[in-house]
Design a protein around this motif. Structure first.
Motif: not given
Length: 438
Positions: A278-284
């Motif tokens: 995910x670009x918006x949430x790289x932790x996921x």
């Protein structure tokens, strides 16, 4: 942007540890995805199959005589002839095509042993598990050299477990199976007379749902194989662990951008089977997963009471399954009727730490559901009759919740991409070549 070669090498090394892409399932309603009447269009029909009428199917509570299939000199236990011993149309050709033969005839040891986690539900609606904190499972069928003493003993021990008479208080038992091996597949299939489509659909991650062995007032078999998506922590942003050999500054904003750029350059197409970063949430990460259940429903009948015939009722309760008529009359096996319901949960093999849902995970979650005040009240009112429907429903809640989480994350991703459109004037020429056109 400064280019840190060491950091970029470290990020590439860790990117290689991403969950592997899944083999695309055969989304066809034909062999081997479900009990449809035809083979695939290009498959040739076996002429011997047309020469005689099909054998009449038996039910799961009818006993088999050992070695009743195969030559007299065959010393193998009769479960080793599954599936063709019980389902004559499952020839060796169909077993090869469906992937069952690949598991059953495997000669090289599996990377890990087959582990089975068990959970019992008694007439009081209370869930009971012997090894709640153990990751080894209640039963282990060893993976090793075929015919070795250790492997043979573990197989024989599990077969004896399946043949044990359940306690009088038991109404439902649940098996969660990790790293399914050939002997375990054949033993479960033989013991519960499982239609091989359950195993072929599970092994190939093919969505299936169907009902068979229907006997109104007595029970049936239901198969539910569903693919779903769930979230996982991304290795690119995971905190370092004692096992990690990467530098502390390897995962800054610049190196993450380089990783995304390299992915764009190497993979110009959308791979729907690979994990989604995910670009918006790289932790996921978003990864594909599977839940595959075979539910053997049996209405519990105490000893001394007659079994319910056809669509009659027992003690004023409607017979189940409610809306299906028996396809043919069968009175054999009536004396053995009154067993308990069973749920078998198949789990895809995976490599830590990027596990798909493991048998241990779902085993613990179902046990936790049994400890819930709300759900325990439901179980106490439904389990005494042997009905596993609500137990199955609680298991299906797991992928439903996973979808809810995924949709929330994807909504944030779409909103982020809308607010931060790609700038065609920045980035390398190779990145520009892969920008989507309006």
């Amino acid at each position: 942007m400064s280019f840190n070669l060491d950091a970029f090498g470290a990020i590439q090394a860790k990117a290689s540890a991403l969950p592997p892409r899944r083999k695309p399932p055969k989304h066809r309603h034909a062999t081997p995805s479900g009990p449809w009447p035809f083979l695939d269009i290009d498959d040739e029909v076996d002429s011997t199959q047309l020469s005689s009428p099909p054998p009449q199917p038996k039910f799961d509570d009818e006993e088999e005589r050992e070695n009743s299939y195969g030559p007299v000199f065959d010393s193998r236990p009769y479960w080793s002839h599954y599936p063709q011993s019980q389902f004559a149309n499952w020839t060796q050709w169909q077993q090869n095509k469906s992937g069952i033969a690949r598991v059953v005839n495997r000669r090289l040891p599996l990377p890990e042993d087959c582990r089975i986690f068990k959970l019992d539900i008694w007439s009081d609606g209370i869930f009971r598990a012997d090894n709640v904190r153990s990751e080894e499972g209640d039963y282990v069928v060893k993976s090793g050299r075929v015919g070795s003493r250790e492997v043979t003993e573990s197989i024989e021990n599990f077969w004896q477990v399946l043949g044990e008479k359940p306690r009088s208080e038991a109404r439902i038992k649940v098996f969660f199976v990790d790293n399914l091996s050939g002997p375990v597949l054949q033993m479960l299939g033989t013991k519960y007379r499982i239609e091989p489509f359950f195993f072929s659909s599970s092994l190939n991650s093919i969505p299936s749902r169907y009902q068979e062995q229907v006997r109104p007032g007595k029970g049936d078999h239901v198969t539910l194989t569903l693919s779903f998506i769930r979230t996982l922590p991304s290795p690119a942003t995971a905190p370092p662990t004692p096992d990690t050999s990467y530098t502390e500054n390897a995962y800054n904003e610049d190196t993450l951008h380089m990783l995304q750029s390299s992915i764009l350059m190497q993979t110009p197409i959308i791979d729907v089977e690979a994990p989604l970063v995910l670009t918006s949430n790289p932790s996921k990460l978003l990864v594909l997963d599977l839940i595959s259940l075979h539910v053997i429903r049996r209405k519990f009948v105490p000893e001394g009471l007659p079994a319910v015939d056809s669509d009659k009722t027992l003690n004023g309760e409607a017979a189940y399954p409610f809306d299906r008529q028996e396809s043919h009359d069968s009175t054999s096996g009536m004396n053995s009727y009154g067993g308990i319901s069973t749920i078998i949960s198949y789990h895809l093999p995976s490599t830590p730490p990027f596990n798909t849902t493991s048998a241990s995970t779902l085993h613990k979650r179902l046990l936790a559901a049994g400890r819930s005040v709300y759900w325990s009240h439901i179980f106490q009112s439904t389990v005494p009759s042997g009905d596993p429907t609500f137990v199955t429903l609680s298991l299906l809640w797991y992928p439903l919740y996973a979808w809810d989480e995924v949709l929330e994350v994807l909504l944030g991703e779409v909103a982020f991409l809308e607010a931060h459109p790609r700038n065609p004037s920045s980035g390398s020429e190779q990145q520009k070549a892969y920008q989507p056109r309006a």
